[in-house]
Design a protein around this motif. Structure first.
Motif, mmCIF file in Angstrom:
data_model
loop_
_atom_site.group_PDB
_atom_site.id
_atom_site.type_symbol
_atom_site.label_atom_id
_atom_site.label_comp_id
_atom_site.label_asym_id
_atom_site.label_seq_id
_atom_site.Cartn_x
_atom_site.Cartn_y
_atom_site.Cartn_z
ATOM 1 N N ARG A 136 0.676 -1.325 0.028
ATOM 2 C CA ARG A 136 0.048 0.075 0.004
ATOM 3 C C ARG A 136 0.797 1.306 -0.075
ATOM 4 N N LYS A 137 1.571 1.558 -1.077
ATOM 5 C CA LYS A 137 2.504 2.700 -1.201
ATOM 6 C C LYS A 137 1.807 3.712 -1.969
ATOM 7 N N SER A 138 1.696 4.951 -1.432
ATOM 8 C CA SER A 138 1.105 6.068 -1.811
ATOM 9 C C SER A 138 2.017 6.538 -2.852
ATOM 10 N N LEU A 139 1.545 7.079 -4.071
ATOM 11 C CA LEU A 139 2.327 7.702 -5.031
ATOM 12 C C LEU A 139 1.485 9.010 -5.279
ATOM 13 N N GLU A 147 3.689 -2.750 -4.511
ATOM 14 C CA GLU A 147 4.900 -3.346 -5.199
ATOM 15 C C GLU A 147 5.160 -4.757 -5.333
ATOM 16 N N GLU A 148 4.304 -5.645 -4.638
ATOM 17 C CA GLU A 148 4.395 -7.083 -4.916
ATOM 18 C C GLU A 148 3.872 -7.432 -6.114
ATOM 19 N N ARG A 149 2.744 -6.744 -6.704
ATOM 20 C CA ARG A 149 1.978 -7.106 -8.060
ATOM 21 C C ARG A 149 2.886 -6.771 -9.126
ATOM 22 N N CYS A 150 3.839 -5.714 -9.099
ATOM 23 C CA CYS A 150 4.584 -5.163 -9.987
ATOM 24 C C CYS A 150 5.533 -5.984 -10.665
ATOM 25 N N ILE A 151 5.460 -6.108 -12.178
ATOM 26 C CA ILE A 151 6.334 -6.814 -12.881
ATOM 27 C C ILE A 151 7.510 -6.317 -13.554
ATOM 28 N N GLY A 175 18.010 -6.223 -8.541
ATOM 29 C CA GLY A 175 17.319 -7.782 -8.463
ATOM 30 C C GLY A 175 15.812 -7.745 -8.022
ATOM 31 N N SER A 176 15.545 -8.655 -7.134
ATOM 32 C CA SER A 176 14.280 -9.008 -6.561
ATOM 33 C C SER A 176 13.846 -7.838 -5.787
ATOM 34 N N ARG A 177 14.645 -7.029 -5.327
ATOM 35 C CA ARG A 177 14.028 -5.874 -4.596
ATOM 36 C C ARG A 177 13.832 -4.733 -5.511
ATOM 37 N N SER A 178 13.698 -4.696 -6.702
ATOM 38 C CA SER A 178 13.657 -3.562 -7.619
ATOM 39 C C SER A 178 11.981 -3.130 -7.461
ATOM 40 N N THR A 179 12.015 -1.972 -7.278
ATOM 41 C CA THR A 179 10.392 -1.328 -7.175
ATOM 42 C C THR A 179 10.271 -0.069 -8.122
ATOM 43 N N ILE A 180 9.032 0.266 -8.353
ATOM 44 C CA ILE A 180 8.943 1.461 -8.930
ATOM 45 C C ILE A 180 8.954 2.650 -7.808
ATOM 46 N N ALA A 204 -0.769 -3.171 -10.269
ATOM 47 C CA ALA A 204 0.366 -2.614 -9.399
ATOM 48 C C ALA A 204 -0.038 -1.084 -9.140
ATOM 49 N N LEU A 205 -0.306 -0.373 -10.158
ATOM 50 C CA LEU A 205 -0.638 0.870 -9.937
ATOM 51 C C LEU A 205 -2.304 0.967 -10.259
ATOM 52 N N THR A 206 -2.918 1.352 -9.118
ATOM 53 C CA THR A 206 -4.555 1.633 -9.223
ATOM 54 C C THR A 206 -4.891 2.896 -8.841
ATOM 55 N N LEU A 207 -5.931 3.004 -9.084
ATOM 56 C CA LEU A 207 -6.861 4.427 -8.686
ATOM 57 C C LEU A 207 -6.996 4.605 -7.448
ATOM 58 N N LYS A 208 -6.710 5.273 -6.272
ATOM 59 C CA LYS A 208 -7.203 5.428 -5.170
ATOM 60 C C LYS A 208 -8.746 5.786 -5.181
ATOM 61 N N LYS A 209 -9.011 6.707 -6.268
ATOM 62 C CA LYS A 209 -10.594 7.040 -6.300
ATOM 63 C C LYS A 209 -11.555 5.653 -6.823
ATOM 64 N N PHE A 210 -10.841 4.794 -7.392
ATOM 65 C CA PHE A 210 -11.476 3.758 -7.780
ATOM 66 C C PHE A 210 -11.396 2.496 -6.902
#
Lengths: 497, 173, 339
Positions: A136-139, A147-151, A175-180, A204-210
């Motif tokens: 649940r990382k807010s951007l 981050e877990e869902r990100c490919i 490596g496996s710790r790469s994140t956006i 991985a990136l979803t709309l807060k409002k949705f």
């Protein structure tokens, strides 16, 4: 054009585009995550692998998004080796994917799901635990990152660089710790963040409002046009259970908005809710205020139109004002009525809203300015409208948001003036004698013409409140009644006052 | 074609009266046999784990329902009986239903929701009785659907046993 | 005890006996359902009152509040009066049944029957024969083919079996030498061997068969005959008028049972207790009557219905010759001094 052989068929491919574009264009459904037709190809996900045979060389497996088309290349997207390569690639991508589809907003429109069905092996062989990252990382205000869902396809990174040209995202870590991530975890800015949720092929990136608002398969999608500026981006309006408008999403239109839309259009949802802040309730049918009465009585829409016709026929010094949200069809009908009443119609043209940018937003909040101008409507600022209203005896104000834009001038009129208002939402003003409900732009079908002259289509995404006829039919009824009144025929409702 | 040969009746049978006597004796004996009537509301029907009663939501040991409002049952429901609105929570599994309504008047007790559920959150209970004074009262919300795991354990075990049939023995889960 | 005038005593007696008759008829509707349930391994009504004893009351209330329909084209007057006509004769017939011997009531010595007629057996047959009018009129006035067929069958059946019934009673009358039911009953008092069931067994058998036919009961209930005729003569009836038909049927059954008790089982007589008090006689009478009533139910829930031609054949070709034979045989035996 370059000639290539695709799955045994001779096809023509654009040499300026990668091989995958030719495949998609000619019906070979090659999976893709990092490739997006609107972004530069990087070839990071490797899911688009196909078999290519060129000249005398033996067939090779290549990533279709990074392979330029070449004359005479033989492409086989369905080769067993290609399928194997894609399956193994997918297994690798799914190695660390949390598989929390039941709680994921992307489920149902997720490329990872689709291609797992299409290519995947259905079962993971991994016994190691999956990596644990921030779910649940807010951007910023718009986007939430899981981050877990990100490919790590980096579409979002490239979008920020290439489309609004405000690079803010990057792939951080190794490596496996790469994140956006953003620089120093600063929130994202700009008016185009919402597109990140669209370009992200996974959840991985979803709309807060949705977030958790609806399952996407429950949304009925109707093609529509954005009504927040004169660009008129092509969109789909997505409605839950025939009632709530849950999402606006861009619809590909090469001439207007490509794949994108701005956040101010995307999140213009509030006014479509049943209770919108600062706006009156929706009018179902019509409301009338009798002589001296203080409250509006609900009546049937045709009776409301009849009252409006009586008012307009009985008084001189008429003013006709339109909303810039009128469709061409409604505008044409209103122009005829204005002519019959011996006046020229104008439309309310509010001041620019200051959101203009170089990409899509024009800053002009009138989606059909060009169309109405073509129909002979005069653009009038709110002040000019107020002046016209002040000098009139009877006024016809037509269209969604017309009453909202002219709220103050209408409220300032004394009760001796007579205003017939065709609006979606009720307005409490002493001069407004009758209000007839109209559908909003997600509830009607019609046409807008955008700033560049491109046609934007509106379709009915949801039904207008019960008893609310289409504005075109209300206007037709009004026109007929006025014609009858002009010919001296008293209609069956026609008690002249 | 079958030719049925009727049996010749004996004199006693033709006289009819002895046969009436036998019939009367038969029905008289029947009066003293064991009753088969079940006094329904007092003696409920026997149920077992195969009974597909009304669907119910499992409450986990931590007191929360297992449902994450994924909408699978909503989609699987052939009678459109289920309506779910999702919402966010602070727990590790961040999604839970804010509204989970089953219109028991529409529910046909088919068990598709139980089959569709990826979270083992909805099971067919052995509750079969359904009566109220208004239609609205029969639209069951979360509070009415909640059942502790222990109340549904028999059915849960049975469903797990059924599902084991489809799992490969090599599967590592 | 105060002394009341004789007419008032009679009124009281009549009220008690008619009240009892109606209660028995009501209870029969419950017994019908109970016995049928028992014979089918069921329990039967048990929700209203203890053992469902108040069920007839509940049914009565329900019938009262039901909507009453009169079919289009029906003759409204006859349609409305027919159920009463069907119920009335059976109630009239009970007037002459001698339930027990003399009692002392409010200072008046009187017999335990509404009245004593010297020709009471004739009276019973005459009044009982009127019962068919209700059924015929009900069926005809309904303006329905099913009702009409049902009542046609009922009248044909009544004509056929009344003959045998009367002939079987005639044998008993001959044995007693009186038409008075009380005399017939008293003549059998002495001991069980003198009961008419022993002296005229064939007459008893014929009487029992005809008794079923006369009251339109299984296996001779052609007037209703649900599988072919929907409901027969009462197809179009509803609410209390529908119930009246059944009240009449149960009253008729009760009267017939009383008659059988008097004619063949010596009324209230108890073997080996020649001078039993009146209450013992009454009890004995009621037990015997109940046995016949149970027989009605027992047969109904055991035997299937005949076919209509079988019914006619049985009536005219078997029962009538047998009854004639029985009458002559009885007469011959009496002449020979055997009986």
């Amino acid at each position: 054009m370059t000639k290539i052989q695709l799955n045994g068929r001779e096809v023509e491919a654009d040499p300026k585009k990668p091989l995958i574009a030719a495949c998609h264009e000619h019906g070979a459904n090659v999976p893709h995550y990092c490739y997006h037709p609107g972004l530069k190809a990087v070839g990071s996900c490797r899911i688009c692998q196909v078999e290519v045979k060129q000249g005398e060389m033996p067939p090779r497996i290549v990533a279709a998004c990074r392979t330029p088309v070449a004359e005479g290349m033989q492409v086989n997207t369905e080769a067993a080796k290609a399928h194997d390569a894609r399956r193994e690639c997918l297994e690798f991508l799914l190695k660390n994917h949390p598989l929390d589809c039941p709680i994921c907003d992307k489920a149902g429109e997720c490329d990872l799901q689709d291609y797992s069905y299409q290519e995947g092996q259905g079962e993971g062989r991994s016994v190691e635990p999956r990596r644990k990252l921030d779910k649940r990382k807010s951007l910023g205000d718009v986007i939430l990152l899981d981050e877990e869902r990100c490919i790590l396809c980096s579409r979002c990174v490239r979008f920020m660089e290439e489309v609004p040209k405000t690079p803010q995202l990057t792939v951080a870590g190794l490596g496996s710790r790469s994140t956006i991530a953003t620089f120093m975890d600063r929130p994202l800015s700009g008016n185009y963040q919402g597109n990140l949720a669209d370009v992200c092929p996974v959840g991985a990136l979803t709309l807060k409002k949705f977030r958790f608002q609806a399952r996407v398969w429950n949304l009925r999608k109707s093609l529509s046009t954005c009504g927040e500026c004169s660009r008129g981006c092509s969109i789909t309006a997505e409605v839950l259970r025939g009632k709530e408008v849950k999402r606006f999403r861009p619809r590909y239109n090469d001439k207007v908005n490509k794949w994108w839309m701005c956040d101010s259009g995307r999140f213009a949802l509030e006014r479509h809710a049943e209770q919108a802040p600062g706006l009156g309730p929706r009018i179902a049918g019509a409301l009338s205020r009798g002589q001296g009465a203080q409250v509006h009585e609900p009546i049937a829409a045709p009776s409301g139109v009849a009252l409006a016709a009586d008012m307009l026929a009985a008084h001189e010094r008429r003013v006709v004002l339109a909303s810039p949200w009128l469709s061409q069809e409604e505008g044409a009908a209103l122009a005829r009525i204005a002519q019959a009443l011996g006046t020229t119609a104008g439309f309310v043209s509010p001041a620019p809203d200051g959101l203009a940018d170089r990409l899509l937003h024009t800053g002009d909040p009138c989606p059909n300015r060009r169309g109405l101008t073509d129909l002979g409507f005069v653009a009038l600022s709110v002040e000019e409208c107020a002046a016209r209203l002040a000098g009139c005896e009877v006024a016809l104000v037509v269209g969604e948001r017309a009453g909202e834009l002219l709220r103050e001038p209408l409220a300032a009129l004394d009760a001796s003036r007579r205003v017939a208002l065709f609006e979606a939402r009720a307005l409490d003003a002493p001069a407004v004698k009758v209000q007839i409900g109209v559908p909003t732009h997600v509830e009607k079908s019609g046409t807008w013409i955008n700033v560049d002259g491109h046609v934007g289509r509106l379709t009915i995404a949801r039904a207008a409140p019960a008893g609310t006829p289409a504005l075109t039919s209300s206007l037709r009824q009004l026109e007929e009644m006025l014609a009858a009144a002009a010919a001296g025929v008293v209609g069956d409702t026609g008690a002249r006052r | 074609m079958v030719i049925v040969k009727r049996r010749e009746l004996t004199l006693a049978e033709r006289l009819y009266l002895p046969e009436i006597g036998r019939a009367l004796a038969l029905s008289l004996r029947a009066m003293f046999r064991k009753r088969v009537t079940r006094q329904y509301p007092e003696e409920p029907l026997p149920t077992n784990e195969v009974t597909r009663g009304q669907p119910r939501l499992v409450v986990k040991d931590d007191g929360n329902i297992a449902c994450v409002s994924c909408g699978m049952c909503e989609v699987a429901c052939p009678a459109y009986a289920i309506t779910i609105d999702g919402g966010e929570t602070d727990r590790a599994i961040e999604r839970e239903p804010k509204r989970f309504d089953i219109d028991m008047l529409r529910c046909i007790l088919c068990g598709f929701c139980e089959e569709a559920c990826p979270k083992d959150a909805i099971y067919m209970s052995d509750e079969l009785e359904l009566a109220d004074f208004s239609r609205q009262a029969l639209v069951y919300d979360i509070e009415k659907l909640k059942r502790p795991r222990s109340a549904l354990q028999k059915r849960i075990d049975y469903v797990n046993k059924l599902n084991d049939r489809w799992r490969k023995p090599s599967s590592t889960r | 005890m105060p002394e009341l005038p004789l007419w008032l005593v009679w009124v009281i007696k009549a009220a008690v006996i008619y009240g009892a008759l109606l209660s028995v008829a009501g209870l029969m509707s419950l017994a019908e359902r109970k016995v049928s349930a028992w014979m089918q391994y069921r329990i039967g009504p048990n929700r209203v009152g203890p053992f469902g004893l108040l069920q007839p009351l509940a049914d009565g209330v329900k019938f009262m509040f039901k909507e009453e329909l009169v079919p289009a084209g029906a003759n409204p007057f006859l349609f409305r009066i027919a159920p009463a006509l069907a119920a009335l004769p059976a109630m009239l017939a009970v007037a002459v049944i001698p339930f027990a011997g003399e009692i002392e009531l409010f200072g008046q010595r009187t017999t335990l029957s509404v009245t004593d007629l010297p020709i009471s057996s004739l009276y019973v047959l005459a009044v009982g024969g009127l019962g068919i009018y209700g059924i015929i009129l009900g069926g005809w006035s309904s303006n329905s083919k099913y009702s009409l067929l049902g009542s046609l069958r009922a009248s044909a059946q009544m004509v056929s079996y009344e003959l045998s019934l009367i002939l079987s009673i005639l044998a008993v009358v001959a044995l007693s030498g009186s038409l008075d039911l009380r005399v017939i009953a008293d003549a059998q008092q002495a001991d069980a061997a003198l009961w008419n069931i022993a002296r005229a067994p064939l007459a008893f058998l014929l009487f029992v068969v005809c008794m079923f036919a006369e009251t339109n009961r299984h296996p001779f209930d052609f007037a209703e005959s649900e599988p072919e005729l929907v409901g027969g003569f009462h197809t179009e009836y509803s609410a209390m008028r529908f119930a009246l038909f059944f009240l009449g049927e149960y009253c008729a059954m009760t009267v017939m049972s009383c008659l059988a008790t008097v004619l063949f089982l010596a009324g209230g007589a108890i073997p080996f207790w020649p001078d039993a008090p009146w209450w013992a006689e009454l009890a004995s009478f009621l037990v015997k009557m109940s046995a016949f009533l149970f027989l009605y139910l027992w047969v109904r829930w055991t035997l299937p219905r005949f076919r209509f031609d079988q019914l006619m054949r049985l009536g005219w070709k078997v029962l009538l010759p047998l009854a004639l034979f029985n009458l002559f045989a009885t007469a011959a035996l009496m002449a020979a001094g055997v009986l």
